[in-house]
Design a protein around this motif. Structure first.
Motif, PDB file in Angstrom:
ATOM      1  N   GLY A 219       0.811  -1.214   0.000  1.00 54.45           N
ATOM      2  CA  GLY A 219       0.000   0.000   0.000  1.00 54.45           C
ATOM      3  C   GLY A 219       0.841   1.259   0.000  1.00 54.45           C
ATOM      4  N   VAL A 220       1.906   1.258   0.803  1.00 52.51           N
ATOM      5  CA  VAL A 220       2.781   2.437   0.876  1.00 52.51           C
ATOM      6  C   VAL A 220       3.490   2.662  -0.456  1.00 52.51           C
ATOM      7  CG1 VAL A 220       4.844   3.393   1.958  1.00 52.51           C
ATOM      8  CG2 VAL A 220       3.092   2.304   3.368  1.00 52.51           C
ATOM      9  N   VAL A 221       4.043   1.582  -1.026  1.00 53.36           N
ATOM     10  CA  VAL A 221       4.791   1.708  -2.278  1.00 53.36           C
ATOM     11  C   VAL A 221       3.892   2.175  -3.421  1.00 53.36           C
ATOM     12  CG1 VAL A 221       6.062   0.419  -4.037  1.00 53.36           C
ATOM     13  CG2 VAL A 221       6.538   0.024  -1.617  1.00 53.36           C
TER      14      VAL A 221
ATOM     15  N   TYR B  51       3.372  -1.797 -11.052  1.00 47.93           N
ATOM     16  CA  TYR B  51       2.721  -2.749 -10.145  1.00 47.93           C
ATOM     17  C   TYR B  51       3.245  -4.159 -10.391  1.00 47.93           C
ATOM     18  CZ  TYR B  51      -1.018  -3.968  -6.890  1.00 47.93           C
ATOM     19  OH  TYR B  51      -1.720  -4.371  -5.776  1.00 47.93           O
ATOM     20  N   LEU B  52       3.418  -4.545 -11.646  1.00 50.37           N
ATOM     21  CA  LEU B  52       3.923  -5.881 -11.954  1.00 50.37           C
ATOM     22  C   LEU B  52       5.341  -6.072 -11.434  1.00 50.37           C
ATOM     23  CD1 LEU B  52       2.573  -6.388 -15.596  1.00 50.37           C
ATOM     24  CD2 LEU B  52       1.694  -7.389 -13.482  1.00 50.37           C
ATOM     25  N   ILE B  53       6.173  -5.039 -11.563  1.00 57.46           N
ATOM     26  CA  ILE B  53       7.544  -5.125 -11.043  1.00 57.46           C
ATOM     27  C   ILE B  53       7.531  -5.281  -9.525  1.00 57.46           C
ATOM     28  CG2 ILE B  53       9.702  -3.852 -10.730  1.00 57.46           C
ATOM     29  CD1 ILE B  53       9.240  -2.628 -13.488  1.00 57.46           C
ATOM     30  N   TYR B  54       6.710  -4.456  -8.850  1.00 52.78           N
ATOM     31  CA  TYR B  54       6.633  -4.587  -7.393  1.00 52.78           C
ATOM     32  C   TYR B  54       6.119  -5.961  -6.985  1.00 52.78           C
ATOM     33  CZ  TYR B  54       4.999  -4.443  -2.664  1.00 52.78           C
ATOM     34  OH  TYR B  54       4.792  -4.775  -1.349  1.00 52.78           O
TER      35      TYR B  54
ATOM     36  N   TYR C 165       9.074 -12.821  -4.645  1.00 52.82           N
ATOM     37  CA  TYR C 165      10.318 -13.574  -4.611  1.00 52.82           C
ATOM     38  C   TYR C 165      11.387 -12.986  -3.690  1.00 52.82           C
ATOM     39  CZ  TYR C 165       8.200 -15.821  -8.632  1.00 52.82           C
ATOM     40  OH  TYR C 165       7.339 -16.503  -9.455  1.00 52.82           O
ATOM     41  N   VAL C 166      11.140 -11.801  -3.117  1.00 50.77           N
ATOM     42  CA  VAL C 166      12.117 -11.199  -2.206  1.00 50.77           C
ATOM     43  C   VAL C 166      11.500 -10.913  -0.839  1.00 50.77           C
ATOM     44  CG1 VAL C 166      13.709  -9.282  -1.829  1.00 50.77           C
ATOM     45  CG2 VAL C 166      13.387 -10.174  -4.136  1.00 50.77           C
ATOM     46  N   LEU C 167      10.469 -10.059  -0.811  1.00 45.54           N
ATOM     47  CA  LEU C 167       9.896  -9.637   0.471  1.00 45.54           C
ATOM     48  C   LEU C 167       9.187 -10.783   1.187  1.00 45.54           C
ATOM     49  CD1 LEU C 167       8.403  -6.124  -0.414  1.00 45.54           C
ATOM     50  CD2 LEU C 167      10.496  -6.628   0.843  1.00 45.54           C
ATOM     51  N   MET C 168       8.246 -11.433   0.504  1.00 52.05           N
ATOM     52  CA  MET C 168       7.441 -12.461   1.146  1.00 52.05           C
ATOM     53  C   MET C 168       8.274 -13.608   1.711  1.00 52.05           C
ATOM     54  SD  MET C 168       4.351 -13.368   2.029  1.00 52.05           S
ATOM     55  CE  MET C 168       3.151 -12.520   0.991  1.00 52.05           C
ATOM     56  N   PRO C 169       9.200 -14.213   0.934  1.00 51.94           N
ATOM     57  CA  PRO C 169      10.000 -15.295   1.526  1.00 51.94           C
ATOM     58  C   PRO C 169      10.822 -14.853   2.733  1.00 51.94           C
ATOM     59  CG  PRO C 169      10.162 -15.341  -0.865  1.00 51.94           C
ATOM     60  CD  PRO C 169       9.465 -14.063  -0.505  1.00 51.94           C
TER      61      PRO C 169
END
Length: 330
Positions: free
Chosen positions: A203-205, A262-265, A271-275
């Motif tokens: 949401g912030v991004v 949005y697709l890039i985020y 693959y980066v934040l969630m794991p």
């Protein structure tokens, strides 16, 4: 025996939707338990803590409705009104104009959009007519209220429910089973907290990107992305669709930029934040997070996507506390 089994299976299939609502409500109750304990440590009773959390959720929904719904309606109306001229402008591109000349793609879309903007019959027919729209709306409201009420009751009585379930086990094993159950509840709560954290970052991004691109009501858009980010599988699809539509009301290039951003985020989050967040909160490898979510979604759809990661974390907890120690002692 065969007839009894057939009747039982038919009964379970007929009541499958109720079981799904119960599972979602129990899952949400376990996820809200850390927040309830937070308020209890500050002197509130369990019922008062649940009421406080419910009040916060209702307040957030009301604020979201006032901030999001009016601009969404305005932007949707503006987009439908300006869509025919925007589609005509696409013909100025030689490549798109050649495609339209051969296949009539732009002309077909323009015709559909004009039918929506003129009398709305196409939009209504997409939901099965006026009766279909009403049934869909009423069914959604009923399901949401059912989940809300069940979640509230399960959250208030969660310790009693756990104690009653543990009494089914032999007395000598109850302390061990209770410790494992509390660990599972703790991990589910950590998963819900992690999901809220990831959705808040989204949401912030996207709110910041909306403000940079000059989209109207960027705070409301950020809150909308926050809500969509907590829905597995289809959440980001809904969020990207709304933001792209709002961007298209400004210009075609703005809509394309919003969609690409949005697709890039989304790839960075997946693959980066969630794991990393899940590995820190639930102590499970990132690969297990991704694989379990894919398997759960393929088996049970949206519900499977919601339950997959905490179930995987619970299985790993049982392996670490029960299976591995017995295997090491063998």
């Amino acid at each position: 025996g065969a007839l009894t089994a057939f009747v039982l299976l038919r009964s379970l299939a007929a009541a499958s939707q109720i079981f799904v609502l119960l599972v979602i409500s129990i899952f949400l109750a376990m996820g809200l338990n850390p927040a309830v304990e937070f308020f209890r440590r500050r002197g509130l009773t369990r019922g008062a803590a649940v009421s406080a959390i419910l009040g916060i959720v209702i307040l957030f929904v009301v604020i979201l409705a006032f901030l999001v719904i009016p601009p969404m309606v305005r932007q949707s109306t503006s987009l439908i009104a300006s869509a025919p001229s925007m589609l005509e402008n696409l013909k100025s591109n030689s490549f798109i104009n050649d495609i339209n000349t051969h296949y009539g793609l732009i002309d077909s879309i323009t015709k559909k959009v004009k039918s929506i903007s003129s009398d709305g019959t196409l939009l209504i027919s997409a939901f099965g007519g006026i009766v279909g729209v009403g049934k869909t709306f009423i069914s959604g409201i009923f399901t949401a209220l059912t989940i809300l009420v069940l979640t509230m009751y399960f959250t208030i009585s969660l310790p009693e429910v756990i104690d009653q379930a543990i009494r089914l086990a032999p007395a000598t094993r109850r302390p061990r089973i209770k410790a494992l159950t509390n660990g599972i509840v703790s991990r589910i709560g950590a998963f819900v907290g992690s999901q809220i954290t990831v959705a808040f970052i989204a949401g912030v991004v996207m709110g910041a990107i909306s403000a940079i691109l000059g989209l109207p009501s960027p705070i409301a858009l950020g809150m909308l992305v926050f809500i969509c980010g907590m829905i597995p599988l289809v959440g980001h699809f809904l969020g990207s669709t709304v933001l792209t539509i709002v961007g298209l009301t400004q210009s075609v290039s703005t809509g394309v930029i919003v969609l690409i951003a949005y697709l890039i985020y989304q790839q960075i989050e997946n693959y980066v934040l969630m794991p990393r967040i899940m590995r820190k909160a639930l102590s499970i490898p990132g690969l297990v997070t991704i694989v379990s979510a894919l398997i759960g979604a393929s088996l049970l759809g949206l519900v499977g996507g919601i339950l997959a990661v905490p179930v995987a974390a619970s299985i790993l907890l049982i392996l670490e506390e029960v299976v591995y120690p017995k295997a090491d002692q063998a």
